[in-house]
Design a protein around this motif. Sequence first.
Motif, PDB file in Angstrom:
ATOM      1  N   GLN A   1       0.848  -1.196  -0.388  1.00  0.00           N
ATOM      2  CA  GLN A   1       0.213  -0.442   0.189  1.00  0.00           C
ATOM      3  C   GLN A   1       0.923   1.616   0.229  1.00  0.00           C
ATOM      4  N   LYS A   2       0.678   2.241  -0.694  1.00  0.00           N
ATOM      5  CA  LYS A   2       1.246   3.326  -0.641  1.00  0.00           C
ATOM      6  C   LYS A   2       1.029   5.077  -0.837  1.00  0.00           C
ATOM      7  N   ILE A   3      -0.985   5.006   0.008  1.00  0.00           N
ATOM      8  CA  ILE A   3      -1.906   5.471  -0.566  1.00  0.00           C
ATOM      9  C   ILE A   3      -1.171   6.627   0.554  1.00  0.00           C
TER      10      ILE A   3
ATOM     11  N   LYS B   1       4.325   7.298 -10.872  1.00  0.00           N
ATOM     12  CA  LYS B   1       5.223   7.250 -10.035  1.00  0.00           C
ATOM     13  C   LYS B   1       5.003   7.314  -8.453  1.00  0.00           C
ATOM     14  N   VAL B   2       3.966   8.484  -8.190  1.00  0.00           N
ATOM     15  CA  VAL B   2       4.524   8.455  -6.718  1.00  0.00           C
ATOM     16  C   VAL B   2       4.134   7.147  -5.993  1.00  0.00           C
ATOM     17  N   ALA B   3       3.315   5.890  -5.786  1.00  0.00           N
ATOM     18  CA  ALA B   3       3.353   5.017  -5.794  1.00  0.00           C
ATOM     19  C   ALA B   3       4.376   3.630  -6.308  1.00  0.00           C
ATOM     20  N   CYS B   4       4.655   3.726  -6.901  1.00  0.00           N
ATOM     21  CA  CYS B   4       5.736   3.260  -8.154  1.00  0.00           C
ATOM     22  C   CYS B   4       5.175   1.886  -8.761  1.00  0.00           C
ATOM     23  N   MET B   5       3.635   2.294  -9.444  1.00  0.00           N
ATOM     24  CA  MET B   5       2.993   1.254 -10.281  1.00  0.00           C
ATOM     25  C   MET B   5       2.884   1.889 -11.744  1.00  0.00           C
ATOM     26  N   THR B   6       2.567   0.516 -12.471  1.00  0.00           N
ATOM     27  CA  THR B   6       1.195   1.378 -13.779  1.00  0.00           C
ATOM     28  C   THR B   6       0.665   2.134 -13.471  1.00  0.00           C
ATOM     29  N   SER B   7       0.380   2.872 -14.467  1.00  0.00           N
ATOM     30  CA  SER B   7      -0.859   3.938 -14.310  1.00  0.00           C
ATOM     31  C   SER B   7      -2.010   2.850 -14.038  1.00  0.00           C
TER      32      SER B   7
END
Length: 285
Positions: free
Chosen positions: A183-185, A207-213
């Motif tokens: 979780q990066k919320i 990018k902040v969450a280090c995830m793809t869109s």
Amino acid sequence: MKLVFKTPDSLVNNRMIVIKKDVPCLDSSWHYHAQYELIYITKSTGIRFVGDSVSHFAPGDLVLVGPYLPHLWRNDASYYEEQKKNNVLTFVTKFNRNFLGEETFRIPAFQEIAKLLSDSKYGVSFGKETSDFLHDELINMENVPPAEQRIKFLNILHHLSLSENRTLLSSSDMRQFATENEQKIDEVLKFISDNYTSYITLNDVAKVACMTSNSFCRFFKRMTNKSFTEFLNEVRVRNASRLLIENNLSIAEVGYTVGFNTPTNFSKRFKQIMGCTPSNFLEAI
């Protein structure tokens, strides 16, 4: 930083604690805990996140948050940049349901309080009239002995349970009963609250969450019950409503200030979220 589960050690034996927070800025982590929490803001402003609810907060904000419901009071950016100039003053009561005994709120006489505690799974916000009425009781709670604290707090809960000046915050049950390491919320909410006035794209926040869109869209919807665009627009509009009340800016200037690129888009999104146009909002004040 992941969604944080917090366990106040002092509640293990006491079942209830009263905390006065006179600090430069509020704890800005998106978190939840197994206790109920009554939060009273007497000084500071910012954005409040409770479940899937987004709203501006100001002095007089009084909210009951139920167990396991994620929440965050995020001060305006100036509080974190100029800590010596902007202090906050908050009174928090954390308590277990059994703070007066295991069966207390099963007694018929306390059925209204039991209903209030049940509703708190969505978060319950009380209007300024209610917080003003209870102001002295709330700020003096920490200055009395434990036994008197419990008596006073029961009386506060009684008044809150009878108040018609209250609103359920989260539109759905967003309680969390387990953490997930990915979780990066927390970083995402901080990024949005600090940068909503700028042009933010889906790729920026992914990018902040280090995830793809695509992964981020699914993740954000699951965590907030809203799409990223819906959430961002709501943060912008809630702040715009504050600026319309507090400042002498024109409606168009307010729209640009909070991040909308055209007055038409601002008016459209404002009406979607607030139920009226910015001009109607000003006329009703």
